[in-house]
Design a protein around this motif. Structure first.
Motif, PDB file in Angstrom:
ATOM      1  N   LEU A 742      96.699 -14.266  -9.016  1.00 13.71           N
ATOM      2  CA  LEU A 742      97.213 -14.290 -10.130  1.00 13.71           C
ATOM      3  C   LEU A 742      98.784 -14.279  -9.553  1.00 13.71           C
ATOM      4  N   TYR A 743      98.976 -13.493  -9.587  1.00 17.69           N
ATOM      5  CA  TYR A 743     100.735 -13.232  -8.896  1.00 17.69           C
ATOM      6  C   TYR A 743     100.926 -14.310  -8.102  1.00 17.69           C
ATOM      7  N   ARG A 744      99.546 -14.438  -7.107  1.00 12.66           N
ATOM      8  CA  ARG A 744     100.022 -15.295  -5.757  1.00 12.66           C
ATOM      9  C   ARG A 744      99.875 -17.025  -6.251  1.00 12.66           C
ATOM     10  N   THR A 745      99.204 -16.716  -6.883  1.00 15.52           N
ATOM     11  CA  THR A 745      98.910 -18.713  -8.162  1.00 15.52           C
ATOM     12  C   THR A 745     100.164 -18.611  -8.250  1.00 15.52           C
ATOM     13  N   LEU A 746     100.796 -18.210  -9.640  1.00 18.41           N
ATOM     14  CA  LEU A 746     101.936 -18.395  -9.918  1.00 18.41           C
ATOM     15  C   LEU A 746     103.358 -17.813  -9.177  1.00 18.41           C
ATOM     16  N   GLY A 747     102.778 -18.292  -7.245  1.00 19.97           N
ATOM     17  CA  GLY A 747     103.929 -18.067  -7.144  1.00 19.97           C
ATOM     18  C   GLY A 747     104.523 -16.944  -6.127  1.00 19.97           C
ATOM     19  N   ALA A 748     103.839 -15.490  -5.979  1.00 19.55           N
ATOM     20  CA  ALA A 748     104.581 -14.524  -5.423  1.00 19.55           C
ATOM     21  C   ALA A 748     103.978 -14.980  -4.388  1.00 19.55           C
ATOM     22  N   PHE A 749     104.672 -14.385  -3.221  1.00 17.63           N
ATOM     23  CA  PHE A 749     105.221 -13.906  -1.865  1.00 17.63           C
ATOM     24  C   PHE A 749     103.552 -12.996  -1.078  1.00 17.63           C
ATOM     25  N   ARG A 750     103.817 -13.815  -0.216  1.00 22.45           N
ATOM     26  CA  ARG A 750     102.724 -11.901   0.010  1.00 22.45           C
ATOM     27  C   ARG A 750     103.237 -10.746   0.688  1.00 22.45           C
ATOM     28  N   ARG A 751     104.292 -11.249   1.262  1.00 23.42           N
ATOM     29  CA  ARG A 751     105.918 -10.118   1.090  1.00 23.42           C
ATOM     30  C   ARG A 751     105.834  -9.515   0.005  1.00 23.42           C
ATOM     31  N   GLN A 752     105.865 -10.003  -1.370  1.00 22.58           N
ATOM     32  CA  GLN A 752     106.092  -9.810  -2.372  1.00 22.58           C
ATOM     33  C   GLN A 752     105.352  -8.860  -2.922  1.00 22.58           C
TER      34      GLN A 752
END
Lengths: 840, 232
Positions: A742-752
């Protein structure tokens, strides 16, 4: 269902070998840590017992002199005592092999014509003829010693004792233990007359071994021997000697016990969390099974069956790994035994049935019990909840608050019990320690919930990571509390060791003020029968650099039933007054001189419940003497000591020569040079000459070696920290795959995502450290003020060892960050479409 | 103004099937969606609707062909650039809502800004306004566990619209709701998209819901079979 079980297990192995491998590794590490310490502990205890056998031989009763040694004349008296079937005199010394510093051997002088049939048979088989074995310098060695040294019969070699270097000839290799005779792993046996003459003990024996006649009452025989020799000897059975050895090794064994406790925590934790990590992954699968009609009991059986399978694998690998870990650490433990306690080293590792049972219990039991809670959770949950991709919080505030209160109540109850009743009981310190350790996992969930819940989240960084720990409370709490328990033990023991060391530094600095110390020795060690001739004392006192001489006479006698050092000093000298760190008020030294009393060490005062105003009974060579106690001083010897004025000592315990002297040098004199000069000037006298610096070094070397084993604690704590955090984060990465997606879908980078997991790991380390430090301070106080006092009678001053504690904290945080890297990497690789799969 | 909000040109997505066989999730799909339009993707289960949305969101990449969002070709972008584009221009609404149970309603809505590193004082009013708009201003501080399905999806829509995406993608947004709730949510989403001036592409099984869109794309076994325009 069995077919499904087999298929699913093999499928799990194929699809996720890393996590499965980690699970088995976790169980194996847990088992290994538990049994490696146990193997070492048991082997050390076996070595103690063997050491006692070595000292006692195969005797039913061992006779030793109250003043340390026995005159030759006692031997026929002992042999003639009714009920004695056989008796053999022993002269003993400890020597180092020349050119091999650190290689000790026990040198035994035995009467080869005495009725000790097994020994005689052993010797005759290899070296027929008493003349051969009785020849000057002839010695038989154990095969192990010969192998270590590369000797073969006929070789000549040199050994060193306190009196100098002697040359011996290897006459035979004999496995003394095989013959049940006195020997030990590294021993040299000589004819007693040769040993006495070579090693400066003519007419002196160290013990007499006695075999009781068939049907004789052994304790009654021991009492008869003591009575026949006018109470000037101690006649004890081997079991009594074992008890004495256990007491002697108290501090060392306490270390090993602490290590066992840590290893048990590590083991249980690793097993528990490994299984939990494995189970989380299968949660949805169980939901599917339930939705397809499996009963909760079937699902439970599947889970426990798989846990048992992994547990068995882990146990097998763990036993092998544990054994090799013990082998790896053998040298460290062994050298402590030989160098510090002068006992023989551990020659073989004991793997008892009990150890294997413990391995199975820790591994299989830990795996099953670790699985049971989450399995029961799966069992009681409805199918829909199991299929949830983002499951709700696991525990409510009410539950965690109740646990928190229970934890506080436990500690408060234990302290209250100690305050009113428990202080009388010796084991009370361990009850308090257990209460502190158990309190930690109880208070952790509520504290984690409160602390993480209060964190404001301004961004998707460290603080978000901390806040989200509360969302996986069960995992987080388990990890944090395990870490806290390990840190608690580490901090507690660090506080104890460092406070003890600091106290010892102050005590030694106060007690040892002279510049050079000269002690008489017999063999390589000081002994009560080793004395300085008055002429030698006079010469040393008249040395050009010597300003003053402090005399000391030391006897080892039975005081209030305990064998202790009784020290005679000139109490009229101001220096003698200064060197005693008195615990009792007033001018205790003046009182002792005035009232013809003695000063006693704290351990004796506590152990025998004797204090100022009471009297102590000292069994002197001429019979028991009762003297008043004028003061109590700090004392860090095992069992304590008694100090009295030299004049009083001569009056009550008989006159005798000094055993050591302390030289105060003129300003500008070099103590090292003076010490070296005395050694070279009097090579024939059995002297141990040490400068103030060297003596202090020797004392602290012994201390450090005794506690060296605690370094394993630090390594173990790091292992706990790393494993706790890695496994917990792996569980979280599995459990929260949808959330990460979900974080990734909402725009979180891998490094985040990566940093988020590293933040979680670091936060867990800080929480564990904080709780662990709080508990560790409590545990340290218990160890210092309760356990040490009740077990050893030592007063230790509390010290804050900031540097070691900071180092340990830093190491744990670093381990935590490193341990987070792999789970963080795995989490950061979670694809965004993982969430969409859940929707499909 | 950009020529198109979403452009698919000969897009195919192939997965490895059993053995060496390939399985087409999408095959040579081409379409173009103008900015501000609402488009419904219809088709049976397994027809490729979700795959199409994943490709549009840049959370998956096509095997062949090109996908462009407001002129930015996703094929040429790396993982980080696609994430950045998603953060800036794309909102996503899921069938199962996917709200985080450990966060409050307000925090769930604010999550995209939190991830983007926006300061709270910047998004506080926007979050409140969105919750006001969907009729949940009093539930802002509540945990999401207590919300009904319809309410959860309204929160999810607020979350998707928080950063004013130019393209909103919704995968079966009413699939977990009853008809009445589904209709309310759909109406609300369409209104909000219109107010925000965003382009909406949503997948649905329902003819009624599809009829609410400006345009409908029908997929069958990964192939775009038919297009219809509401104006036709």
């Amino acid at each position: 269902m069995l077919r499904y079980f087999c298929k699913t297990v093999s499928a799990h192995w194929r699809t996720n070998p890393v996590l499965y491998g980690l699970t088995v590794l976790g169980v194996a590490l847990g088992v290994a840590s538990v049994i490696s310490i146990r193997i070492l502990n048991q082997s050390a205890v076996a070595s103690f017992a063997a050491g006692v056998r070595t000292i006692g031989g195969a005797a039913d009763v061992v006779v030793t002199g109250k003043a340390g040694t026995l005159p030759d004349a006692f031997y026929p008296l002992v042999r003639g005592t009714p009920g004695v079937a056989a008796a053999w005199p022993v002269f003993e010394s400890t020597v180092t092999v020349e050119g091999r510093p650190g290689t000790f051997a026990r040198l035994l002088g035995v009467d080869l014509l005495a009725p000790s049939p097994e020994l005689w048979e052993a010797l005759s088989a290899f070296a027929p003829g008493a003349a051969a074995v009785g020849g000057r310098g002839w010695a038989a060695a154990t095969p192990e010693l010969a192998r270590t040294m590369g000797w073969v019969p006929g070789d000549r070699f040199k050994v060193r004792d306190g009196a100098g270097v002697r040359e011996l000839r290897l006459g035979a290799l004999i496995d003394f233990e095989r013959w049940g005779a006195s020997g030990g792993g590294r021993a040299l046996v000589m004819d007693i007359a040769g040993a006495q003459s070579l090693f400066g003990g003519a007419g002196t024996l160290h013990r007499i071994g006695v075999t009781a006649a068939e049907g004789a009452d052994v304790p009654a025989l021991a009492a008869r021997i003591e009575e026949r020799l006018g109470g000037r000897v101690d006649a004890v059975t081997p079991s009594e000697r074992t008890g004495q050895a256990r007491q002697l090794l108290g501090a060392f064994r306490l270390n090993l016990t602490a290590l066992s406790l840590v290893s048990l925590v590590v083991g249980t934790f690793l097993v528990f969390s490994s299984m939990r990590a494995c189970l989380v992954r299968q949660r949805r699968e169980f939901g599917v099974l339930r939705s397809l009609g499996s009963t909760p009991a079937q699902v439970l059986a599947l889970i426990l069956g798989e846990a048992a399978l992994l547990g068995v694998l882990g146990v097998v690998i763990g036993i092998l790994a544990g054994y090799w870990t013990a082998v790896w650490n053998l040298d460290a433990v062994s050298s402590t035994l030989t160098n510090v306690y002068m006992l023989r080293e551990i020659e073989s590792l004991e793997v008892s049935g009990g150890t294997l049972a413990l391995a199975v219990l820790a591994g299989l039991g830990g795996a099953l019990s670790g699985t049971l809670l989450p399995a029961l959770d799966v069992w009681r949950r409805d199918t829909r909840t199991l299929l949830d991709t983002l499951p709700a919080r696991s525990a409510g505030t009410a539950v965690t608050r109740t646990l928190f209160r229970l934890g506080l109540l436990l500690v408060a109850g234990a302290v209250g019990w100690y305050w009113f009743i428990g202080w009388r009981w010796r084991l009370t310190g361990f009850v308090l320690s257990t209460a502190v350790l158990l309190c930690l996992p109880l208070v952790t969930p509520w504290l984690v919930q409160r602390l993480t819940g209060r964190v404001r989240v301004p961004d998707f960084g460290f603080r978000y990571g901390v806040r989200s720990l509360g969302a996986t409370l069960a995992n987080t709490s388990f990890s944090v509390s395990s870490l806290a328990m390990a840190v608690c033990l580490l901090v507690g023991i660090t506080l104890l060791v460092e406070s003890f060391r600091e106290t010892l530094v102050r005590w030694v600095n106060r007690s040892l003020t002279a510049d050079v110390f000269v002690t008489a020795t017999v063999g390589a060690r000081p002994g009560p029968n080793a004395t300085l001739s008055p002429r030698l004392v006079e010469r040393l006192a008249g040395g050009p650099d010597v300003e003053d001489v402090a005399p000391l006479r030391r006897l080892v006698l039975r005081v209030e039933g305990r064998r202790l050092a009784v020290v005679g000093v000139d109490l009229g000298r101001p220096a003698a007054r200064r060197r005693l760190a008195l615990l009792s008020s007033g001018d205790a030294v003046g009182r002792a001189v005035r009232d013809r009393g003695v000063l006693i060490g704290e351990p004796l005062s506590r152990g025998a419940s004797v204090t100022v105003g009471d009297t102590v009974e000292i069994e002197g060579p001429a019979g028991p003497v009762r003297l008043p106690v004028s003061g109590v001083y700090r004392d860090y010897t095992q069992g304590g000591s008694v100090t009295m004025d030299l004049g009083l000592m001569a009056e009550t315990l008989g006159s005798g020569s000094l055993t050591s002297i302390a030289l105060v040098l003129r300003p500008g004199a070099d103590p090292e040079a003076v010490a070296a000069g005395i050694e070279s000037r009097y090579p024939r006298d059995s002297l141990r000459v040490r400068s103030n610096r060297r003596l202090k070094e020797d004392i602290f070397n012994v201390f450090d070696q005794t506690f060296a084993v605690t370094r394993i604690l630090q390594v173990m704590s790091l292992i706990i920290a790393a494993c706790a955090i890695t496994l917990t984060l792996l569980v979280v990465a599995q459990e929260k795959a949808s959330e990460i997606a979900l974080y990734r879908t909402l725009g979180a980078f891998r490094r985040q995502v990566f940093l988020l997991f590293v933040s979680k790991g670091t936060a867990m380390a800080f929480l564990g450290l904080t709780l662990g430090f709080a508990g560790g301070i409590g545990l340290g106080a218990i160890l210092i003020f309760v356990i040490q006092k009740s077990y050893f009678g030592w007063s230790i001053e509390w010290t804050w060892p900031w540097l070691p504690l900071a180092g340990e904290a830093l190491a744990i945080v670093c381990a935590a960050v490193l341990a987070s890297l792999y789970p963080a990497f795995r989490a950061s690789r979670t694809p965004a479409n993982e969430l969409c799969h859940a929707d499909a | 103004m950009d020529a198109s909000a979403l452009n698919f040109t000969d897009v195919s997505k192939v997965y490895d099937g059993a053995g060496s066989a390939e399985r087409y999730a999408l095959r040579d799909v081409t379409f173009d969606i103008a900015p501000g339009k609402t488009v419904a993707i219809v088709g049976r289960s397994g027809s490729g609707k979700s795959t199409l949305l994943h490709l549009a969101a840049g959370i998956d990449v096509p095997t062949r062909g090109s996908v462009a969002v407001y002129g930015a070709a996703l094929n040429g972008l790396g993982e980080t650039e696609r994430t950045r584009l998603r953060r800036r221009d794309i909102g996503f609404v899921f069938q199962l809502f996917h709200l985080l149970p450990h966060l409050t309603v307000r925090d769930n809505v604010a999550l995209p800004d939190l991830i983007a590193g926006v300061r709270e004082r910047t998004y506080r009013e926007r979050v409140a306004a969105l919750l006001e708009r969907v009729g949940l201003p009093d539930r802002a501080g509540d945990p999401v566990a207590g919300l009904s399905g319809g309410e959860m999806q309204r929160v999810a829509i607020c979350r998707a619209l928080l950063r004013r995406p130019r393209l909103l993608l919704a995968d079966e947004p009413t699939g977990s709701l009853d008809d009445a709730s589904g209709q309310v949510v759909m109406d609300l989403m369409l209104q909000m998209v219109a107010e925000e001036g965003a382009t909406l592409v949503y997948a649905t099984h329902s003819r009624e819901l599809a009829a609410m869109a400006d345009r409908t794309l029908r997929l069958h076994s990964g192939i775009l079979e038919a297009e219809s325009d509401a104006s036709e």
